[in-house]
Scaffold this motif. Structure first.
Motif, PDB file in Angstrom:
ATOM      1  N   ASN A   7       0.908  -1.073   0.252  1.00  6.75           N
ATOM      2  CA  ASN A   7       0.137  -0.052   0.050  1.00  6.75           C
ATOM      3  C   ASN A   7       0.915   1.403  -0.082  1.00  6.75           C
ATOM      4  O   ASN A   7       0.631   2.445   0.718  1.00  6.75           O
ATOM      5  CB  ASN A   7      -0.905   0.099   1.124  1.00  6.75           C
ATOM      6  N   ILE A   8       1.830   1.200  -0.808  1.00  6.12           N
ATOM      7  CA  ILE A   8       2.860   2.430  -1.046  1.00  6.12           C
ATOM      8  C   ILE A   8       2.255   2.879  -2.271  1.00  6.12           C
ATOM      9  O   ILE A   8       2.683   2.782  -3.524  1.00  6.12           O
ATOM     10  CB  ILE A   8       4.327   1.995  -1.051  1.00  6.12           C
ATOM     11  N   LYS A   9       1.849   4.284  -2.028  1.00  5.59           N
ATOM     12  CA  LYS A   9       1.266   4.973  -3.172  1.00  5.59           C
ATOM     13  C   LYS A   9       1.803   6.316  -3.209  1.00  5.59           C
ATOM     14  O   LYS A   9       1.090   7.300  -3.533  1.00  5.59           O
ATOM     15  CB  LYS A   9      -0.232   5.135  -3.231  1.00  5.59           C
ATOM     16  N   ILE A  10       3.045   6.615  -2.655  1.00  7.36           N
ATOM     17  CA  ILE A  10       3.557   8.011  -2.498  1.00  7.36           C
ATOM     18  C   ILE A  10       4.433   8.205  -3.755  1.00  7.36           C
ATOM     19  O   ILE A  10       5.546   7.371  -3.942  1.00  7.36           O
ATOM     20  CB  ILE A  10       4.276   8.165  -1.124  1.00  7.36           C
ATOM     21  N   ASN A  11       4.652   9.195  -4.290  1.00  5.71           N
ATOM     22  CA  ASN A  11       5.533   9.680  -5.664  1.00  5.71           C
ATOM     23  C   ASN A  11       7.076   9.738  -5.228  1.00  5.71           C
ATOM     24  O   ASN A  11       7.949   9.446  -5.708  1.00  5.71           O
ATOM     25  CB  ASN A  11       4.938  10.502  -6.536  1.00  5.71           C
ATOM     26  N   GLY A  12       6.879  10.653  -3.980  1.00  6.68           N
ATOM     27  CA  GLY A  12       8.445  11.390  -3.748  1.00  6.68           C
ATOM     28  C   GLY A  12       8.433  10.960  -2.143  1.00  6.68           C
ATOM     29  O   GLY A  12       7.833  10.567  -1.457  1.00  6.68           O
ATOM     30  N   ALA A  13       9.871  11.261  -1.870  1.00  7.61           N
ATOM     31  CA  ALA A  13      10.270  11.120  -0.296  1.00  7.61           C
ATOM     32  C   ALA A  13       9.537  12.092   0.564  1.00  7.61           C
ATOM     33  O   ALA A  13       9.629  11.944   1.683  1.00  7.61           O
ATOM     34  CB  ALA A  13      11.723  10.962  -0.185  1.00  7.61           C
ATOM     35  N   THR A  14       9.477  13.497  -0.155  1.00 12.46           N
ATOM     36  CA  THR A  14       8.795  14.507   0.623  1.00 12.46           C
ATOM     37  C   THR A  14       9.916  15.257   1.253  1.00 12.46           C
ATOM     38  O   THR A  14       9.554  16.589   1.804  1.00 12.46           O
ATOM     39  CB  THR A  14       7.999  14.085   1.661  1.00 12.46           C
ATOM     40  N   GLY A  15      11.266  14.801   1.512  1.00 14.78           N
ATOM     41  CA  GLY A  15      12.124  15.557   2.201  1.00 14.78           C
ATOM     42  C   GLY A  15      13.273  14.611   2.375  1.00 14.78           C
ATOM     43  O   GLY A  15      13.642  13.498   2.087  1.00 14.78           O
ATOM     44  N   SER A  16      14.341  15.248   3.045  1.00 17.41           N
ATOM     45  CA  SER A  16      15.753  14.512   3.376  1.00 17.41           C
ATOM     46  C   SER A  16      15.513  13.537   4.398  1.00 17.41           C
ATOM     47  O   SER A  16      14.314  13.501   4.930  1.00 17.41           O
ATOM     48  CB  SER A  16      16.600  15.476   4.015  1.00 17.41           C
ATOM     49  N   ARG A  17      16.339  12.361   4.642  1.00 18.87           N
ATOM     50  CA  ARG A  17      15.931  11.294   5.203  1.00 18.87           C
ATOM     51  C   ARG A  17      15.911  11.954   6.723  1.00 18.87           C
ATOM     52  O   ARG A  17      15.299  11.237   7.447  1.00 18.87           O
ATOM     53  CB  ARG A  17      16.971  10.223   4.883  1.00 18.87           C
ATOM     54  N   LEU A  18      16.726  12.819   6.881  1.00 18.35           N
ATOM     55  CA  LEU A  18      16.597  13.259   8.277  1.00 18.35           C
ATOM     56  C   LEU A  18      15.553  14.101   8.905  1.00 18.35           C
ATOM     57  O   LEU A  18      15.354  14.291   9.907  1.00 18.35           O
ATOM     58  CB  LEU A  18      17.857  13.935   8.747  1.00 18.35           C
ATOM     59  N   ILE A  19      14.618  14.437   7.776  1.00 14.77           N
ATOM     60  CA  ILE A  19      13.450  15.367   8.265  1.00 14.77           C
ATOM     61  C   ILE A  19      12.308  14.392   7.918  1.00 14.77           C
ATOM     62  O   ILE A  19      11.429  13.917   8.782  1.00 14.77           O
ATOM     63  CB  ILE A  19      13.545  16.556   7.152  1.00 14.77           C
ATOM     64  N   SER A  20      11.830  14.157   6.671  1.00 15.71           N
ATOM     65  CA  SER A  20      10.567  13.345   6.444  1.00 15.71           C
ATOM     66  C   SER A  20      10.862  12.162   5.581  1.00 15.71           C
ATOM     67  O   SER A  20       9.557  11.540   5.242  1.00 15.71           O
ATOM     68  CB  SER A  20       9.398  14.423   6.237  1.00 15.71           C
ATOM     69  N   GLY A  21      11.929  12.027   4.731  1.00 12.20           N
ATOM     70  CA  GLY A  21      12.069  11.366   3.668  1.00 12.20           C
ATOM     71  C   GLY A  21      12.296   9.649   4.088  1.00 12.20           C
ATOM     72  O   GLY A  21      12.488   9.074   3.213  1.00 12.20           O
ATOM     73  N   ASN A  22      12.414   9.428   5.219  1.00 14.64           N
ATOM     74  CA  ASN A  22      13.137   8.109   5.642  1.00 14.64           C
ATOM     75  C   ASN A  22      11.806   6.972   5.886  1.00 14.64           C
ATOM     76  O   ASN A  22      11.549   6.710   6.725  1.00 14.64           O
ATOM     77  CB  ASN A  22      13.825   8.271   7.179  1.00 14.64           C
ATOM     78  N   HIS A  23      11.240   6.906   4.842  1.00 12.73           N
ATOM     79  CA  HIS A  23      10.012   5.979   4.589  1.00 12.73           C
ATOM     80  C   HIS A  23      10.459   4.453   5.105  1.00 12.73           C
ATOM     81  O   HIS A  23      11.771   4.265   5.072  1.00 12.73           O
ATOM     82  CB  HIS A  23       9.263   6.042   3.254  1.00 12.73           C
ATOM     83  N   PRO A  24       9.754   3.683   5.594  1.00  8.78           N
ATOM     84  CA  PRO A  24      10.192   2.541   6.242  1.00  8.78           C
ATOM     85  C   PRO A  24      11.006   1.488   5.400  1.00  8.78           C
ATOM     86  O   PRO A  24      11.308   0.845   5.768  1.00  8.78           O
ATOM     87  CB  PRO A  24       8.641   1.889   6.694  1.00  8.78           C
ATOM     88  N   LEU A  25      10.282   1.567   3.970  1.00 10.43           N
ATOM     89  CA  LEU A  25      10.837   0.699   3.053  1.00 10.43           C
ATOM     90  C   LEU A  25      12.801   0.950   2.987  1.00 10.43           C
ATOM     91  O   LEU A  25      13.351   0.033   2.898  1.00 10.43           O
ATOM     92  CB  LEU A  25      10.612   1.213   1.697  1.00 10.43           C
ATOM     93  N   TYR A  26      13.330   1.906   3.251  1.00 10.89           N
ATOM     94  CA  TYR A  26      14.660   2.173   3.593  1.00 10.89           C
ATOM     95  C   TYR A  26      15.117   1.048   4.452  1.00 10.89           C
ATOM     96  O   TYR A  26      16.285   0.430   4.170  1.00 10.89           O
ATOM     97  CB  TYR A  26      14.934   3.516   3.959  1.00 10.89           C
TER      98      TYR A  26
END
Length: 386
Positions: free
Chosen positions: A58-77
């Protein structure tokens, strides 16, 4: 607004040297140019598996939304990094946006002001750019020359015993991108142990090519526990984009805190990380493509010998095979008819390689046929020996 005269002069100079770079147009020629060694970049199976993975989770996001230290560290990493570390028998893996970012991030942040970097003179531009950004002192050694490495280690050994001891880093590549050759990694590791140095190896062109599962040269030689850091780049054999630095958990924490090319950039999209993850899973299972690629490398070398072309080529047992044809005009003159006859073989010009070392670069793939290999080398021989 017009380009400044100083920049125009540089372009005109490059043009006069017959070395002006231009973006190529897409072709349908037989591929002897790309880094897609085992066909993952064009794999429909991998494409659909990645799409299905995103749907299943259920991953339907196009972008990371930010750096990994801010908002881009999605669980898949986290899942991907754990799999990569396990696959490479490393304590940790940290994904970067590209191989260039990984090398610049590592070399600009890890070696400190009082440290010493010894690097192969043919190391990739990304390594050299990172070293230039470092505060450490850097010295190049002759290509694949372990004796030269030891001379430098002896020269700088007193610095490792100072009140503020220097750390020495020995930097090389397991497969060199412009020659396709490899250093004696076992000898380098022995020197590192002897002089208490740290070995750093870029495995960009070894991933997907060497090892039982395409793990790279380091694991093929069982040296993974004796190397300080490995840079694995995904844009070649893995057929996608990004890179990872392998090392200790402490190294990962350090990079997260100090590697500026990691900290100050938007993270990869979930789709990009999913592609990396699925490609690694595929690599863990892939046998046929790896075997076919290895057979094609052997066959290419046999055909070089049969046609009397071997003296032109740099010694290589990798997927990169280079025929030295000095002079930008000379190598372009031979590359053009090869392309006109349907073979995508690229001339590598100076200043990308040193003047006098211009070459035709053949990249081999699991999807090249023996008939195609014979045909392109036979055609090459007609131009070389006419």
């Amino acid at each position: 607004m017009k380009l400044p005269k100083s920049l125009l002069a540089k372009l005109h100079q490059r043009q006069a040297e017959n070395a002006l770079r231009q973006l190529p147009v897409a072709t349908h020629l037989v591929d002897f140019a790309s880094n897609d060694y085992i066909g993952f970049a064009q794999s429909e199976h991998l494409f659909h598996q990645t799409h299905q993975y995103l749907l299943d989770h259920n991953i339907k996001i196009n972008g990371a939304t930010g750096s990994r230290l801010i908002s881009g560290n999605h669980p898949l990493y986290d899942e991907a990094e754990r799999f990569i570390a396990n696959f490479h028998q490393a304590e940790s893996a940290l994904i970067f946006n590209s191989g260039y970012d990984a090398n610049v991030g590592f070399f600009s942040s890890v070696p400190q002001r009082h440290d010493i970097i010894l690097y192969d003179e043919l190391c990739h531009a990304s390594i050299r750019d990172g070293i230039q950004m470092s505060h450490a002192k850097a010295y190049k050694f002759q290509h694949n020359d372990t004796e030269d490495v030891e001379k430098l280690l002896l020269k700088f050994e007193p610095a490792t015993r100072n009140a503020q001891p220097a750390t020495v880093y020995i930097v090389t590549e397991s497969v060199f991108s412009m020659d396709g050759d490899s250093p004696n990694l076992e000898a380098l590791v022995q020197l590192a142990e002897k002089y208490n140095a740290h070995v750093v190896i870029d495995e960009a062109h070894a991933l997907g090519v060497f090892g039982n599962q395409g793990e790279g040269v380091v694991q093929q030689l069982q040296l993974q526990d004796k190397v300080f850091a490995r840079i694995m780049t995904f844009g070649k054999g893995l057929g996608c984009h990004g890179a990872a630095i392998l090392g200790s958990a402490e190294l990962k924490t350090y990079l997260v805190n100090f590697a500026r090319s990691f900290i100050y950039t938007t993270g990869l999209s979930p789709h990009s990380v999913a592609t990396i993850f699925v490609a690694y899973q595929q690599l863990a299972q892939e046998k046929a493509a790896l075997s076919t690629l290895k057979n094609n490398i052997i066959f290419f070398n046999q055909e070089k010998q049969r046609l009397g072309l071997k003296p032109l080529f740099v010694y290589s047992k990798s997927a990169i095979q280079c025929a030295i044809i000095p002079g930008n005009e000379n190598v372009k003159t031979i590359a053009t008819p090869l392309q006109q006859q349907g073979f995508d073989v690229k001339p590598i010009l100076s200043p990308t390689v040193p003047e006098g070392q211009e070459r035709l670069r053949f990249c081999l793939h699991s999807y090249n046929s023996e008939a195609e290999i014979s045909a392109v080398l036979e055609l090459l021989s007609t131009f070389v020996f006419k």
